[in-house]
Structures are given as structure tokens and as C-alpha cells.
Design a protein around this motif. Structure first.
Motif, PDB file in Angstrom:
ATOM      1  N   LEU A 169       0.815  -1.212   0.000  1.00 21.36           N
ATOM      2  CA  LEU A 169       0.000   0.000   0.000  1.00 21.36           C
ATOM      3  C   LEU A 169       0.847   1.261   0.000  1.00 21.36           C
ATOM      4  CD1 LEU A 169      -2.669  -1.130   2.622  1.00 21.36           C
ATOM      5  CD2 LEU A 169      -2.643  -1.505   0.159  1.00 21.36           C
ATOM      6  N   PHE A 170       2.139   1.083  -0.094  1.00 19.36           N
ATOM      7  CA  PHE A 170       3.095   2.188  -0.090  1.00 19.36           C
ATOM      8  C   PHE A 170       2.706   3.269  -1.106  1.00 19.36           C
ATOM      9  CE2 PHE A 170       7.005   3.813  -2.183  1.00 19.36           C
ATOM     10  CZ  PHE A 170       7.510   4.560  -1.135  1.00 19.36           C
ATOM     11  N   ALA A 171       2.657   4.515  -0.673  1.00 18.46           N
ATOM     12  CA  ALA A 171       2.431   5.691  -1.525  1.00 18.46           C
ATOM     13  C   ALA A 171       1.010   5.800  -2.071  1.00 18.46           C
ATOM     14  CB  ALA A 171       3.429   5.730  -2.687  1.00 18.46           C
ATOM     15  N   MET A 172       0.099   4.955  -1.591  1.00 16.25           N
ATOM     16  CA  MET A 172      -1.282   5.043  -2.038  1.00 16.25           C
ATOM     17  C   MET A 172      -2.083   5.953  -1.113  1.00 16.25           C
ATOM     18  SD  MET A 172      -1.857   1.007  -3.038  1.00 16.25           S
ATOM     19  CE  MET A 172      -3.646   1.144  -3.050  1.00 16.25           C
ATOM     20  N   GLU A 173      -3.108   6.582  -1.654  1.00 16.68           N
ATOM     21  CA  GLU A 173      -3.966   7.439  -0.849  1.00 16.68           C
ATOM     22  C   GLU A 173      -4.832   6.592   0.078  1.00 16.68           C
ATOM     23  OE1 GLU A 173      -6.200   9.803  -3.554  1.00 16.68           O
ATOM     24  OE2 GLU A 173      -4.436  10.762  -4.445  1.00 16.68           O
ATOM     25  N   GLN A 174      -5.270   7.196   1.181  1.00 18.22           N
ATOM     26  CA  GLN A 174      -6.004   6.436   2.190  1.00 18.22           C
ATOM     27  C   GLN A 174      -7.249   5.760   1.618  1.00 18.22           C
ATOM     28  OE1 GLN A 174      -4.825   5.890   5.133  1.00 18.22           O
ATOM     29  NE2 GLN A 174      -6.554   4.726   5.947  1.00 18.22           N
ATOM     30  N   LYS A 175      -8.001   6.464   0.805  1.00 17.80           N
ATOM     31  CA  LYS A 175      -9.213   5.882   0.220  1.00 17.80           C
ATOM     32  C   LYS A 175      -8.864   4.682  -0.657  1.00 17.80           C
ATOM     33  CE  LYS A 175     -13.265   7.059  -2.600  1.00 17.80           C
ATOM     34  NZ  LYS A 175     -13.941   8.124  -3.373  1.00 17.80           N
ATOM     35  N   GLN A 176      -7.766   4.782  -1.395  1.00 17.16           N
ATOM     36  CA  GLN A 176      -7.336   3.687  -2.262  1.00 17.16           C
ATOM     37  C   GLN A 176      -6.866   2.490  -1.437  1.00 17.16           C
ATOM     38  OE1 GLN A 176      -4.386   5.878  -4.437  1.00 17.16           O
ATOM     39  NE2 GLN A 176      -5.782   6.357  -6.127  1.00 17.16           N
ATOM     40  N   LYS A 177      -6.214   2.756  -0.302  1.00 19.13           N
ATOM     41  CA  LYS A 177      -5.784   1.675   0.577  1.00 19.13           C
ATOM     42  C   LYS A 177      -6.986   0.884   1.081  1.00 19.13           C
ATOM     43  CE  LYS A 177      -1.616   3.982   2.340  1.00 19.13           C
ATOM     44  NZ  LYS A 177      -0.934   4.488   3.562  1.00 19.13           N
ATOM     45  N   GLU A 178      -7.995   1.600   1.531  1.00 20.00           N
ATOM     46  CA  GLU A 178      -9.188   0.935   2.073  1.00 20.00           C
ATOM     47  C   GLU A 178      -9.902   0.138   0.990  1.00 20.00           C
ATOM     48  OE1 GLU A 178     -11.219   1.737   5.185  1.00 20.00           O
ATOM     49  OE2 GLU A 178     -10.014   3.328   6.075  1.00 20.00           O
ATOM     50  N   SER A 179     -10.037   0.743  -0.176  1.00 21.04           N
ATOM     51  CA  SER A 179     -10.699   0.060  -1.288  1.00 21.04           C
ATOM     52  C   SER A 179      -9.931  -1.190  -1.696  1.00 21.04           C
ATOM     53  CB  SER A 179     -10.829   1.016  -2.476  1.00 21.04           C
ATOM     54  OG  SER A 179     -11.382   0.358  -3.590  1.00 21.04           O
ATOM     55  N   ALA A 180      -8.605  -1.074  -1.752  1.00 22.60           N
ATOM     56  CA  ALA A 180      -7.764  -2.211  -2.141  1.00 22.60           C
ATOM     57  C   ALA A 180      -7.869  -3.341  -1.129  1.00 22.60           C
ATOM     58  CB  ALA A 180      -6.313  -1.765  -2.294  1.00 22.60           C
ATOM     59  N   LEU A 181      -7.804  -3.014   0.158  1.00 23.52           N
ATOM     60  CA  LEU A 181      -7.862  -4.039   1.195  1.00 23.52           C
ATOM     61  C   LEU A 181      -9.214  -4.754   1.213  1.00 23.52           C
ATOM     62  CD1 LEU A 181      -5.992  -2.262   4.112  1.00 23.52           C
ATOM     63  CD2 LEU A 181      -5.278  -4.340   2.941  1.00 23.52           C
ATOM     64  N   ALA A 182     -10.282  -4.004   1.033  1.00 23.06           N
ATOM     65  CA  ALA A 182     -11.609  -4.617   0.996  1.00 23.06           C
ATOM     66  C   ALA A 182     -11.707  -5.608  -0.161  1.00 23.06           C
ATOM     67  CB  ALA A 182     -12.679  -3.539   0.877  1.00 23.06           C
ATOM     68  N   TYR A 183     -11.159  -5.218  -1.312  1.00 25.52           N
ATOM     69  CA  TYR A 183     -11.213  -6.092  -2.480  1.00 25.52           C
ATOM     70  C   TYR A 183     -10.295  -7.308  -2.298  1.00 25.52           C
ATOM     71  CZ  TYR A 183     -11.341  -7.613  -7.345  1.00 25.52           C
ATOM     72  OH  TYR A 183     -11.515  -8.359  -8.490  1.00 25.52           O
ATOM     73  N   LEU A 184      -9.101  -7.094  -1.769  1.00 27.07           N
ATOM     74  CA  LEU A 184      -8.170  -8.202  -1.548  1.00 27.07           C
ATOM     75  C   LEU A 184      -8.746  -9.229  -0.580  1.00 27.07           C
ATOM     76  CD1 LEU A 184      -4.793  -6.247  -1.220  1.00 27.07           C
ATOM     77  CD2 LEU A 184      -5.481  -7.729  -3.117  1.00 27.07           C
ATOM     78  N   LYS A 185      -9.392  -8.752   0.472  1.00 25.07           N
ATOM     79  CA  LYS A 185      -9.999  -9.673   1.439  1.00 25.07           C
ATOM     80  C   LYS A 185     -11.111 -10.478   0.782  1.00 25.07           C
ATOM     81  CE  LYS A 185     -12.076  -9.840   6.044  1.00 25.07           C
ATOM     82  NZ  LYS A 185     -12.462  -9.045   7.241  1.00 25.07           N
ATOM     83  N   ASP A 186     -11.923  -9.806  -0.022  1.00 25.69           N
ATOM     84  CA  ASP A 186     -13.010 -10.483  -0.725  1.00 25.69           C
ATOM     85  C   ASP A 186     -12.460 -11.489  -1.737  1.00 25.69           C
ATOM     86  OD1 ASP A 186     -15.695 -10.948  -1.018  1.00 25.69           O
ATOM     87  OD2 ASP A 186     -16.069  -9.252  -2.346  1.00 25.69           O
ATOM     88  N   PHE A 187     -11.409 -11.076  -2.435  1.00 23.90           N
ATOM     89  CA  PHE A 187     -10.762 -11.951  -3.420  1.00 23.90           C
ATOM     90  C   PHE A 187     -10.213 -13.199  -2.744  1.00 23.90           C
ATOM     91  CE2 PHE A 187      -7.281 -13.520  -5.988  1.00 23.90           C
ATOM     92  CZ  PHE A 187      -7.742 -13.397  -7.291  1.00 23.90           C
ATOM     93  N   SER A 188      -9.546 -13.014  -1.611  1.00 28.89           N
ATOM     94  CA  SER A 188      -8.969 -14.139  -0.876  1.00 28.89           C
ATOM     95  C   SER A 188     -10.046 -15.141  -0.477  1.00 28.89           C
ATOM     96  CB  SER A 188      -8.243 -13.625   0.371  1.00 28.89           C
ATOM     97  OG  SER A 188      -7.802 -14.684   1.188  1.00 28.89           O
TER      98      SER A 188
END
Length: 287
Positions: free
Chosen positions: A184-203
Motif C-alpha cells: 500500500l506504499f504511496a497510495m492514498e487512504q481511500k485507495q488503501k481501504e478500497s484495495a484491502l476490501a477487495y483483496l480480502k473479498d478476493f482471498s
């Protein structure tokens, strides 16, 4: 998920000494072992690795994925000796992404995404996890906001954009497990949250184990199924965020009061030590 996703059996690993790295007396500095006859087994799932810088998180993931070889012992991933596998089979079993990866390719992001998707385990054919009528490639591009950079090369985009491209690579390749070192390095906070939600769902939906290290403790509490907490002495605690991320355990790991960590999650180990010393000085003067 497999009960024994990762198995470390009597693992010892020490980085080689760096030539010219000497102490004040001019003597060669010999690195201390990162792991010294370590044995342990861990399950799969969506797991966050946390702990101060230099505590062994990155080395742990590189050993688990077979990118580093131990000097002693064996690492098994899904019951296979990961170090002994051919490169192609190793990549299909475990992908690794980390911050500041360097690429020599001059191809556009769109071409690279398509290449990874077509040449990995998915062979360019996978449905989206949010919408089965949508192709995974299109869904990932939308989820990681990559449309604006599709016609750019990796050398032409920002660090945050590169990290989002790397996240896309890791999912589109289709490995059975993914190890992510500060993705998540250098990503904006909103993008971090969106990415983590998707990664968890993907997993969860694809049964892909994801081990992800990150500094943001609040995000770990919010999104991680399980947490692996590293202490400076190489001890570890594994469990749910509620079980592992107690104030006592966090203070033991980071060396500062847990209350100081809430807004200081990007501090380096040196900065944390300085903060701890400052707290001690204040405590002494107020007695």
C-alpha cells in the motif's frame, strides 16, 4: 484454508556480511541471525503481518515463498518443499510483490496486465469476483483505478500508481498464495481501504491465501482475518486482531505506549526508539 499453509522446520537464516560495513573499531560487522532454529506452522487466509521495522517480516515472507533459501531447515508451502521447486512451479504456488520493485520493460501498463493475465495460472480466463459476468481483468482495472495509466509505461507513472499495478499483477497471475510486502506504499487512504476490501473479498471467494505486511494498525484491525505480530526478539503471536493487537502486546512489539502508535504508524524503528526514550525522560522528570 489449509491448517498448515506454511511450515517452518528448524529454520536458520542470516544475511551475509556486507563488505566494508565496519564498526567504530574498524572490525567487520557480522549480522545477527534473523531466524535461529525456528519451527512453526501457520494457516492460510487473509493475514496481516505487523511489527516494527527490522523484526523479520520481509525475511519471513521471502523464506515462505522460496525467494530466499535458509541456511538450515526446510520451509513447506501447502506441504511442498518450496525451495526445491522449479521456478515456474514456485511462481504458481506463491507470488511476491513489494514496494519499490524495478522494471526494465518499455511496454504499456495495458500490455503488461494482459501478458500477466494470459501467462499465469488463469490463462486469461477468469470471472470477476464482484460480478461473474465481468472479466477479472476489467474488474481489477476498475477496482485499482488503473484506467488513466493503461497507455503509460511503468516509468511514466507515480509510485502509488505502480503499487496499484503490482496489486493487479498479483491477482491476475492466479498463484495459489500471494505474499505482499508493504503493497500500500504511496497510495492514498481511500485507495488503501478500497484495495484491502477487495483483496480480502478476493482471498475469501477464490480461496487464495494472502499474507500482507503493512504499517497501518487501524487497517489491520478493520480488514485482517488473522494477524501475525512480530516482536524485536523474533518471537511472534498469531490470532485474530482482537486476540493479538492488545495494548500490552503492541507495546511489547513496538517499544512505546500503544496510545502513541495510533497516529504514528509510519514511524521507523529508530523513530520509535527515540519516542520511547522521550517518554522515559518525561516519566523520570515527573516523578
Amino acid at each position: 484454508m489449509s491448517v498448515n499453509f506454511i511450515e517452518f522446520n528448524d529454520i536458520s537464516f542470516t544475511y551475509p556480511a556486507v563488505e566494508g560495513d565496519v564498526d567504530a573499531e574498524g572490525k567487520q560487522i557480522v549480522p545477527s541471525p534473523v531466524f535461529d532454529h525456528f519451527t512453526g506452522a501457520l494457516p492460510g487466509g487473509f493475514v496481516s503481518l505487523i511489527g516494527p521495522n527490522g523484526c523479520g517480516k520481509s525475511t519471513f515472507m521471502l523464506l515462505a515463498s522460496g525467494r530466499l533459501l535458509p541456511q538450515n531447515g526446510k520451509v513447506s508451502l501447502f506441504g511442498k518443499d518450496i525451495a526445491s521447486l522449479p521456478e515456474g512451479e514456485k511462481n504458481l504456488l506463491a507470488s511476491v510483490i513489494y514496494q519499490n520493485m524495478e522494471f526494465e520493460s518499455e511496454e504499456k501498463v495495458s500490455q503488461l496486465l494482459s501478458y500477466v493475465y494470459a501467462n499465469g495460472a488463469l490463462k486469461g480466463k477468469a470471472a470477476g469476483i464482484l460480478n461473474e459476468k465481468e472479466d477479472l481483468l476489467s474488474e481489477v482495472i476498475n477496482q485499482f483505478e488503473l484506467s488513466p495509466v493503461l497507455n503509460h509505461g511503468l516509468k511514466e507513472i507515480s509510485k502509488g500508481e505502480i503499487q496499484r499495478v503490482l496489486l493487479a499483477f498479483s491477482l491476475l497471475y492466479g498463484s495459489t498464495s500471494i505474499f505482499m510486502d508493504e503493497p500500500l506504499f504511496a497510495m492514498e487512504q481511500k485507495q488503501k481501504e478500497s484495495a484491502l476490501a477487495y483483496l480480502k473479498d478476493f482471498s475469501k471467494k477464490t480461496k487464495t491465501t494472502i499474507y500482507i505486511s503493512m504499517h497501518e494498525l487501524d487497517l489491520t484491525r478493520k480488514y485482517a482475518e488473522s494477524v501475525l505480530l512480530f516482536y524485536p526478539n523474533r518471537d511472534m503471536s498469531f490470532g485474530t486482531p482482537e486476540e493479538v493487537m492488545t495494548p500490552e502486546d503492541l507495546e511489547k512489539a513496538y517499544g512505546v505506549p500503544a496510545a502513541m502508535l495510533k497516529n504514528q504508524e509510519d514511524m521507523t524503528r529508530e523513530e520509535l526508539e527515540q519516542a520511547a526514550e522521550a517518554v522515559l525522560r518525561v516519566q523520570k522528570t515527573t516523578k
